[in-house]
Design an enzyme around this catalytic site. Structure first.
Site, PDB file in Angstrom:
ATOM      1  CD  GLU A  41      -2.660   1.123   2.647  1.00  0.00           C
ATOM      2  OE1 GLU A  41      -3.601   1.925   2.771  1.00  0.00           O
ATOM      3  OE2 GLU A  41      -2.388   0.253   3.514  1.00  0.00           O
ATOM      4  CE  LYS A 116      -7.246   1.316   3.297  1.00  0.00           C
ATOM      5  NZ  LYS A 116      -6.049   1.653   4.093  1.00  0.00           N
ATOM      6  CE1 TYR A 122      -7.632  -0.151  13.456  1.00  0.00           C
ATOM      7  CE2 TYR A 122      -9.568   0.338  12.130  1.00  0.00           C
ATOM      8  CZ  TYR A 122      -8.436  -0.407  12.351  1.00  0.00           C
ATOM      9  OH  TYR A 122      -8.068  -1.406  11.476  1.00  0.00           O
ATOM     10  CB  CYS A 152      -4.602  -1.907   3.933  1.00  0.00           C
ATOM     11  SG  CYS A 152      -3.856  -2.246   5.554  1.00  0.00           S
ATOM     12  CE  LYS A 195      -2.638  -5.461  12.527  1.00  0.00           C
ATOM     13  NZ  LYS A 195      -2.484  -3.992  12.387  1.00  0.00           N
ATOM     14  CG  LEU A 315      25.023   2.320  29.089  1.00  0.00           C
ATOM     15  CD1 LEU A 315      26.291   1.520  28.791  1.00  0.00           C
ATOM     16  CD2 LEU A 315      23.791   1.473  28.780  1.00  0.00           C
ATOM     17  CG  ASP A 320      13.869   0.002  32.215  1.00  0.00           C
ATOM     18  OD1 ASP A 320      13.279  -1.037  31.881  1.00  0.00           O
ATOM     19  OD2 ASP A 320      13.523   0.696  33.195  1.00  0.00           O
ATOM     20  CG  ASN A 397      12.364  14.852  39.385  1.00  0.00           C
ATOM     21  OD1 ASN A 397      12.552  13.641  39.420  1.00  0.00           O
ATOM     22  ND2 ASN A 397      11.158  15.380  39.413  1.00  0.00           N
TER      23      ASN A 397
END
Length: 576
Positions: A41, A116, A122, A152, A195, A315, A320, A397
């Site tokens: 597409e 299309k 959404y 699609c 998916k 690092l 994480d 912080n």
């Protein structure tokens, strides 16, 4: 008749470069003896082009390049190219100015154009902002073969499969009524965990319902926050997967339509196990391999398509930043990754050692920039203003913001892309610092819950094919201590995350129910969670919206990410 699928990785706006990708695929298809080539597409302009579509010069350039491409293609090969085509009646009739189109090119000219019909609005999609929906489904012929064309979302209105109808029209049913022999689909279907299996299951159900084989050509690559996995495939009249292209890689395949059998057959069939094994569930225990591949592709393409060559990240010795460093090293090579260790007086010795060991394991360069003296300077500067106030979040912080400033200075000086390292759990509840650890050009794991971060690191150490240098060393990629120690921001003595947050397995389950499943507080209580904890988490999520609005783009791997598809107001009253 032979049909080729070109699973391409277009760059948004690179009309000339994308045209060359299509041309190269067409030359390969000609060598393979194909009669028809399918591309994804909007393959000529890239997906999603967003407000580039508002620029008339962009649309004009795409139209001119389309005609040049038609003349350059092998003349006997039919090629379907995705692009945006002007709506000639838009001004007169009040419609949108463009159609999302599939254009059939052959013999140096445009032979047919297909529009299309179903325009998604959404999640990350906003297609009716730009496009007029097509009114009818249509087909073209090669010899006696009638080939129906869809784009699609046109395939995604199977009421029986979903248990609901999302659009009034059903292009697949309409093509079946037209008596087509084959349906092809040009797609740019974004990735989220699981998916691939959903797509194949849906199309297999559609085949069983209408009895028409389908070829599905999907793009791959990362475009901003969205990742496309490819995973193109073909389904025969019986609903069997007969061809599956690679996931997260460009690929090319040729299938054959057997006129005698009136069905598709794979000329170089591959096992569909990769799709069938893709899990539907997102949270811990399944899917680490595909999520890892998606994140690596997302980083690689973001770096490349934005014109960077190197990245920098902080690092901390935590899990994480360790995961982000590993992803970046795999995506662009460890020689292009710079880790910066910025210990404060509250940083533990084991965190410093863990960060150094990680850097050695990955083979990335590391710089050590202690921030203790900078913290003292801030304390002196703010002393009169902060006098007689207790040490708290503001002081904590400052440490994060010192680090953020240093990282941005390095990014500015050397032209490195700064990667931020916060995860989805932290982003959801605001456990992150604006202009501190949130600094960056790409938030690599901002859609990865903390529990999944741990799962990915364990998989990387014990379940994956290790990075080449680690296979030679014969040791874990992520130091074991990083995985086993209690997570901590180390902004004050003895601090751990659970001083301020619920246990991450509890928090992530609540967040999944709240954000992705849209469950009410009462439903989450009924699932077994403490009501007081739920109320606190819901409040934190709603309060943190202003932070998320200012965050770097984050790679999307779930159904509901804090990115393009998340459109929450900041100023609001939440009394429900």
């Amino acid at each position: 008749m032979k049909i080729a699928i070109a699973q391409l990785n277009p760059t948004i706006g690179d009309i000339f470069g994308n045209s060359n990708l299509i041309l190269e695929a067409a030359k390969k298809a000609e060598v393979e003896g194909a009669n028809l080539l399918l591309t994804p597409e909007l393959s000529l302009i890239g997906y999603p082009p967003r407000d580039l579509l508002i620029d008339p010069s962009f649309i004009a350039a795409a139209g001119a390049q389309l005609l040049q491409l038609a003349q350059a293609l092998p003349p006997d090969l039919a090629v379907i190219v995705g692009t945006a085509v002007p709506n000639a009646d838009g001004v007169k009739l009040g419609g949108k100015p463009l159609f999302n189109s599939a254009v059939l090119l052959q013999n140096g000219a445009v032979k047919q154009v297909f529009y299309k019909r179903l325009l998604p609005t959404y999640d990350v999609f906003d297609e009716d902002r730009y496009f007029e929906p097509g009114k009818n489904s249509n087909y073209f012929t090669i010899g006696e073969l009638k080939i129906g064309v869809t784009i699609c979302e046109d395939l995604w209105n199977n009421e029986e499969f979903w248990g609901k109808r999302s659009y009034a029209g059903d292009p697949v049913s309409d093509l079946a009524k037209l008596g087509v022999d084959l349906v092809v689909n040009l797609s740019a279907s974004p990735y989220c965990a699981g998916k691939r299996r959903v797509r194949s299951a849906m199309l297999q159900h559609s085949i069983i319902r209408c009895g028409i084989p389908i070829i599905y050509a999907n793009q791959i690559g990362g475009n901003d926050d969205i990742i496309f996995d490819g995973s193109s495939f073909a389904v025969n009249r019986k609903g069997d997967l007969i061809q599956v292209l690679a996931s997260f890689e460009t690929d090319f395949a040729v299938l054959e339509y057997d006129q005698a059998k009136q069905d598709l057959v794979g000329s170089n069939q591959q096992s569909p196990a990769g799709i069938e094994a893709a899990p539907l569930s997102f949270y811990p225990g399944e899917g680490d391999a595909e999520i890892w591949a998606a994140l690596v592709l997302g980083v690689r393409d973001y770096v490349r398509k934005c014109g960077f060559s190197k990245v920098v990240l902080g690092l901390s010795g935590g899990i994480d930043s360790a995961l982000v460093a590993a992803i970046a090293s795999c995506a662009i090579g460890p020689e292009n990754v710079l880790g910066v260790l910025m210990p404060s007086p509250y940083s533990s010795d084991h965190s410093i050692n863990d960060a150094l060991e990680l850097a050695r394991n990955l083979g990335v360069a590391i710089e050590l920039l202690p921030i203790g003296d900078l913290m003292k300077t801030y304390d002196r500067t703010l002393a009169n203003l902060f006098v007689n106030t207790p040490f708290g979040i503001a002081e904590e912080n400052i440490q994060s913001r010192i680090r953020g400033n240093l990282l941005m200075a390095i990014s500015n000086k050397f032209g490195h892309l700064l990667l931020s390292t916060g995860n989805k759990s932290e982003m959801a509840v605001g456990y992150c610092t604006l202009y501190g650890d949130m600094n960056g050009g790409l938030a690599v794991i901002s859609d990865v819950p903390k529990t999944r971060v741990y799962s990915l690191c364990r998989w990387l150490n014990y379940g994956s094919e290790k990075l080449k240098n680690q296979a030679e060393l014969g040791k874990e990629i992520i130091p074991v201590n990083i995985i086993s120690k209690a997570p901590s921001a180390e902004l004050k003595p003895g601090q751990i995350d659970q001083d301020s947050l619920p246990a991450y397995d509890v928090l992530d389950d609540i967040l999944q129910r709240l954000i992705e499943h849209h469950e009410s507080s009462q439903q989450i209580v009924e699932a077994g969670h403490d009501e007081a904890v739920i109320k606190r988490v819901v409040k934190l999520v709603r309060q943190a919206e202003f932070k998320r609005r200012q965050a770097a783009p984050g790679l999307k791997i779930s159904d509901r990410a804090f990115g393009t598809g998340w459109r929450m107001p900041i100023a609001k009253v939440s009394s429900y």
